[in-house]
Design an enzyme around this catalytic site. Structure first.
Site, short mmCIF file in Angstrom:
data_model
loop_
_atom_site.label_atom_id
_atom_site.label_comp_id
_atom_site.label_asym_id
_atom_site.label_seq_id
_atom_site.Cartn_x
_atom_site.Cartn_y
_atom_site.Cartn_z
N SER A 34 32.15 -43.00 -4.13
CA SER A 34 33.86 -42.64 -4.86
C SER A 34 34.54 -43.10 -6.33
O SER A 34 35.06 -42.85 -6.61
CB SER A 34 34.52 -43.22 -3.71
OG SER A 34 34.60 -42.90 -2.91
N LYS B 12 35.13 -40.56 -7.99
CA LYS B 12 36.61 -39.86 -8.25
C LYS B 12 37.43 -39.88 -9.50
O LYS B 12 39.45 -39.64 -9.66
CB LYS B 12 37.85 -40.87 -6.57
CG LYS B 12 37.59 -40.53 -5.30
CD LYS B 12 38.38 -40.93 -4.41
CE LYS B 12 38.13 -41.34 -2.77
NZ LYS B 12 36.82 -41.65 -2.35
N SER C 64 40.32 -46.31 -2.74
CA SER C 64 39.61 -45.06 -2.45
C SER C 64 40.23 -44.55 -1.08
O SER C 64 39.01 -44.24 -0.56
CB SER C 64 38.34 -45.65 -2.62
OG SER C 64 37.48 -44.89 -3.14
#
Length: 310
Positions: free
Chosen positions: A64, A67, A124
């Site tokens: 993640s 992101k 997340s």
């Protein structure tokens, strides 16, 4: 002869704890740390200088941490005035079906851009990330195209490529249509550090979000806790003074990952740790990098002070 032997024993007994202390605290006195991870990079944000790199140019699944690019695009759009934090976003069927870490959103649910952004940055949440992508670009595929275009503008290496906004690794046979991408998301630790540095420099308010220990979704009895255990406000065993971000990540392929940032004495460091074997290890390894980096910076300052005071 006996006296000499006795003195030798005494000296050895004295030296053993001294050597042990030096070994245990070598990161704190400026020696290069031994970091157990697939790749790491430590960057001085003030100068852009890379202080430490281990496999920093090797493309790896970032989990993640990818992101961070989605966060950058959203913040750019907000800053440009093309979107606002209070805009309402209706959750699509596709966004509600995304796996991994999620808010368990249902099709037709309505949240604000701010709520979705904070859920993505702090917790997340994959469904929040996909919902933002669809709202800002019409589809996840279009948003991912923007992510890769932005990567080129930032002059990230060809080793970094974004395949989706959530970085969920799915068997291509299970996907169809616009969900199919050329390849899996990959990033180098160095590119991740550059992206984090750019994000902080151009949108310093991201640290107000990433340093939140917890957030609550309005109208829902749902509290989301930050996955960054190094935040001082958590007062836990992994807390580190000055830490205020930035992004954790985990998948089976990537292992445990962390892009951390901390400020101390007017200096700010960005550390990227990719592929540790445990959740705790990613923070332990980051601590080693922070200790080494701040020790090195303080040493430079002391030398400069000595030069200017001669």
């Amino acid at each position: 002869m006996k006296k000499r032997w006795l003195w030798f024993v005494v000296i050895v007994l004295i030296m053993i704890p001294v050597v042990s202390v030096i070994t245990l605290n070598k990161e704190r006195i400026g020696m290069k740390p031994v970091v157990e991870a697939k790749a790491v990079v430590l960057m001085d944000l003030n100068t852009g200088r890379v202080l430490f790199s281990q496999n920093g140019d090797v493309p790896l699944p970032p989990a993640s941490m990818s992101k961070l690019m989605a966060e950058l695009i959203v913040l750019d759009e907000i800053k440009a005035g093309t979107h606002s934090w209070d805009e309402k976003v209706m959750i699509s069927e596709y966004a509600s079906s995304v796996s991994g870490v999620q808010l368990s959103l249902n099709k037709g649910d309505v949240l604000t851009v701010r709520e979705l952004f904070q859920s993505m940055a702090v917790y997340s949440a994959n469904d929040a990330a996909v919902a933002l992508a669809e709202h800002f670009a019409g589809s996840e595929e279009n948003f991912v195209r923007h992510m890769n275009q932005k990567a080129k503008k930032l002059q990230l290496s060809s080793g970094s490529y974004f395949a989706n906004v959530s970085d969920i690794q799915t068997d291509p046979k299970e996907l169809s249509g616009s969900q199919v991408h050329e390849r899996e998301t990959r990033m180098t630790a160095l590119d991740t550090a550059k992206l984090a540095a750019y994000l902080i420099n151009h949108h310093p308010d991201i640290l107000d979000t990433s340093s939140k220990t917890q957030m609550r979704l309005q109208g829902r009895d749902l509290y989301l806790s930050n996955t960054n255990w190094m935040l001082p406000s958590l007062a836990g065993p992994y807390s580190y003074e000055g830490t205020d971000g930035l992004k954790t990540g985990f998948t089976e392929n990537a292992g445990y990952c962390f892009t951390g940032t901390a400020a101390k004495g007017g200096s700010r460091l960005v550390a990227v740790v990719m592929g540790t074997k445990s959740e705790e290890a990613r923070f332990e390894e980051t601590r080693k990098l922070f200790d080494y980096g701040f020790s090195k910076i303080l040493t430079w300052r002391e030398r400069l002070d000595d030069w200017f005071h001669v």
